[in-house]
Every structure is written in C-alpha cells, then in structure tokens.
Motif scaffolding. Structure first.
Motif, PDB file in Angstrom:
ATOM      1  N   ASP A  18       0.861  -1.177   0.000  1.00  0.00           N
ATOM      2  CA  ASP A  18       0.000   0.000   0.000  1.00  0.00           C
ATOM      3  C   ASP A  18       0.896   1.226   0.000  1.00  0.00           C
ATOM      4  OD1 ASP A  18      -1.653   2.132   0.567  1.00  0.00           O
ATOM      5  OD2 ASP A  18      -2.800   1.086   2.099  1.00  0.00           O
ATOM      6  N   SER A  22       7.735   1.453   5.973  1.00  0.00           N
ATOM      7  CA  SER A  22       6.502   1.704   6.727  1.00  0.00           C
ATOM      8  C   SER A  22       6.376   3.206   6.966  1.00  0.00           C
ATOM      9  CB  SER A  22       6.527   0.948   8.052  1.00  0.00           C
ATOM     10  OG  SER A  22       6.627  -0.430   7.830  1.00  0.00           O
ATOM     11  N   PRO A  76       4.862   6.778   8.419  1.00  0.00           N
ATOM     12  CA  PRO A  76       4.311   7.179   9.711  1.00  0.00           C
ATOM     13  C   PRO A  76       2.800   7.350   9.635  1.00  0.00           C
ATOM     14  CG  PRO A  76       5.437   9.019   8.648  1.00  0.00           C
ATOM     15  CD  PRO A  76       5.744   7.797   7.820  1.00  0.00           C
ATOM     16  N   ASN A  77       2.107   7.081  10.738  1.00  0.00           N
ATOM     17  CA  ASN A  77       0.650   7.224  10.758  1.00  0.00           C
ATOM     18  C   ASN A  77       0.248   8.690  10.704  1.00  0.00           C
ATOM     19  OD1 ASN A  77       0.334   4.437  11.004  1.00  0.00           O
ATOM     20  ND2 ASN A  77       0.557   4.525  13.230  1.00  0.00           N
ATOM     21  N   GLN A  80       0.424   4.154   0.471  1.00  0.00           N
ATOM     22  CA  GLN A  80       0.117   5.158   1.482  1.00  0.00           C
ATOM     23  C   GLN A  80       0.462   4.681   2.888  1.00  0.00           C
ATOM     24  OE1 GLN A  80      -0.768   7.994   0.160  1.00  0.00           O
ATOM     25  NE2 GLN A  80      -0.965   7.062  -1.863  1.00  0.00           N
ATOM     26  N   ARG A  81       0.825   3.387   3.033  1.00  0.00           N
ATOM     27  CA  ARG A  81       1.082   2.847   4.378  1.00  0.00           C
ATOM     28  C   ARG A  81       2.377   2.052   4.469  1.00  0.00           C
ATOM     29  NH1 ARG A  81      -4.060  -0.228   6.551  1.00  0.00           N
ATOM     30  NH2 ARG A  81      -2.744  -0.161   8.404  1.00  0.00           N
ATOM     31  N   GLU A  82       2.504   0.986   3.695  1.00  0.00           N
ATOM     32  CA  GLU A  82       3.711   0.170   3.734  1.00  0.00           C
ATOM     33  C   GLU A  82       4.042  -0.328   2.334  1.00  0.00           C
ATOM     34  OE1 GLU A  82       5.327  -2.693   6.994  1.00  0.00           O
ATOM     35  OE2 GLU A  82       4.090  -3.913   5.641  1.00  0.00           O
TER      36      GLU A  82
END
Length: 215
Positions: free
Chosen positions: A142, A212, A214-215, A144-146
């Motif tokens: 993804d 990964s 960051p959130n 946008q995430r990992e």
C-alpha cells in the motif's frame, strides 16, 4: 524482521553526513560523466561519421537529460507526484537497464507525497544495485502505508550499508560511491520518519525491503 536504525549520535552523524555528501558527488560524476564523454566523442566524430555520430550524440544527450531529471527527484527536487511519473523517470535506469520493474496490481495513477517520491526512487534504484546480473524488482504493498521492494535475480544481495544498518552494526569505513544511494536512503528515511526493515519472504533468495510510513 530487523529494524533499520539510521540515526547515529551527533559526532558520528556529522561525519556520516559529510561522507554522504562526498559520495553523492562522486556518484553523480560517475553517472553523468560517462554520458558527457560519449556526447563529446560523438561530436568529434561528426566530420567523419556524419549521421551515425549525430544519432549517437542525440541518444546520449537524451539519456543525460533523463538521468539528470531522475537524480533531481532522488534528491527531492523533482515534479513527479504519481507512481506513473516515478516509473517514467526509472525507464531504462534500474540496474543500468538490466532489470525491469513489476508492479502487480498497483495503479500508476496512485498519488505519492513529496516526501515519498525520493524514498521510493532510492529504494527501487538500490534494489536494482542488488541485482549484479539483472533480474526483476517487484514493488507491492500500500503506497500510502507500507511499501515492499523485492529484488529477484541471480546473486541478488542488498548493499552492505543497508544490511549493516538492518543488523544494527556500525557502518564500514570503506563505503564507496556505489553505496551512496543506500546510505542516502537510510538517512532520508530516518529524517522523514519512515521505518525501514528487511524481511525474507518464503521461497525467496533475497530479503524484501519494507518501508513503513508514519501514521
């Protein structure tokens, strides 16, 4: 899965950043100098070889232009903001054209943040350097995430700089310009708060690089 820890203490960090600056300069001289030499030689041959030399000079000039655009984006100053635009910059550039990129079902229209573009480009180029005999660089996850980047080919092996970071070991004292991108990737990821790790997928000979966000 082993975590990369790219940030050294302040004294070591100052030396590391100075070394990185020098290595990036050497790498740019290597990557761009050969093409500039080809153009110069072709221009000198124009009187004798005519159209053939002109074609050679034109091809080298186009490659030089594309490589400059790629390096500009790797250093964080480009205009690419989608996966498709990033792929355009990488055309013929991964492992000097000896490796190709597999996207799976990732859509090329996927937007990328200004921070992620140089990290993704660096990761894919470093994966290409892990393929001395060419092969495939597989991009998945993804965006946008990992993100997962896996080099597949004979004798596939990541840069020793990235491997030592992953193991939490000190960097070797003899880092070469060939490892400049791996060092740049580790330091840039740390500055962006992006976590890097290596994991060995079942049935694969080389580890996959995980980014990964960051959130």
């Amino acid at each position: 899965m082993t975590q990369v820890t790219p940030e050294p203490d302040s004294a070591e960090g100052a030396d590391l950043h100075l070394r990185l600056t020098r290595l990036i300069g050497l790498r740019l001289c290597h990557d761009l100098g050969g093409l500039a030499g080809t153009i110069g030689n072709a221009l000198e041959m124009l009187n004798d070889a005519g159209a053939e030399a002109a074609d050679l000079a034109g091809e080298a000039a186009d490659m030089l232009r594309r490589r400059l655009l790629l390096w500009r984006s790797v250093l964080g100053s480009g205009e690419a903001r989608t996966l498709g635009a990033v792929l355009g910059l990488l055309k013929g550039q991964i492992a000097a054209g000896r490796a190709h990129l597999e996207l799976g079902d990732l859509p090329e229209a996927t937007p990328l943040s200004e921070t992620m573009v140089p990290l993704l480009l660096s990761g894919l180029l470093v994966a290409g350097e892990a393929l001395p005999r060419g092969g495939v660089v597989r991009l998945a996850g993804d965006l946008q995430r990992e993100i997962t980047i896996l080099p597949i080919g004979v004798s596939a092996n990541w840069s020793p700089v990235l491997l030592r970071h992953a193991a939490g070991a000190a960097l070797p004292s003899d880092i070469s310009s060939r490892d400049a991108l791996a060092l740049w990737l580790c330091i840039s990821a740390g500055a962006a708060g992006v976590s890097l790790s290596l994991a060995l997928p079942p049935g694969e000979a080389a580890a996959a690089l995980m980014m990964s966000l960051p959130n």
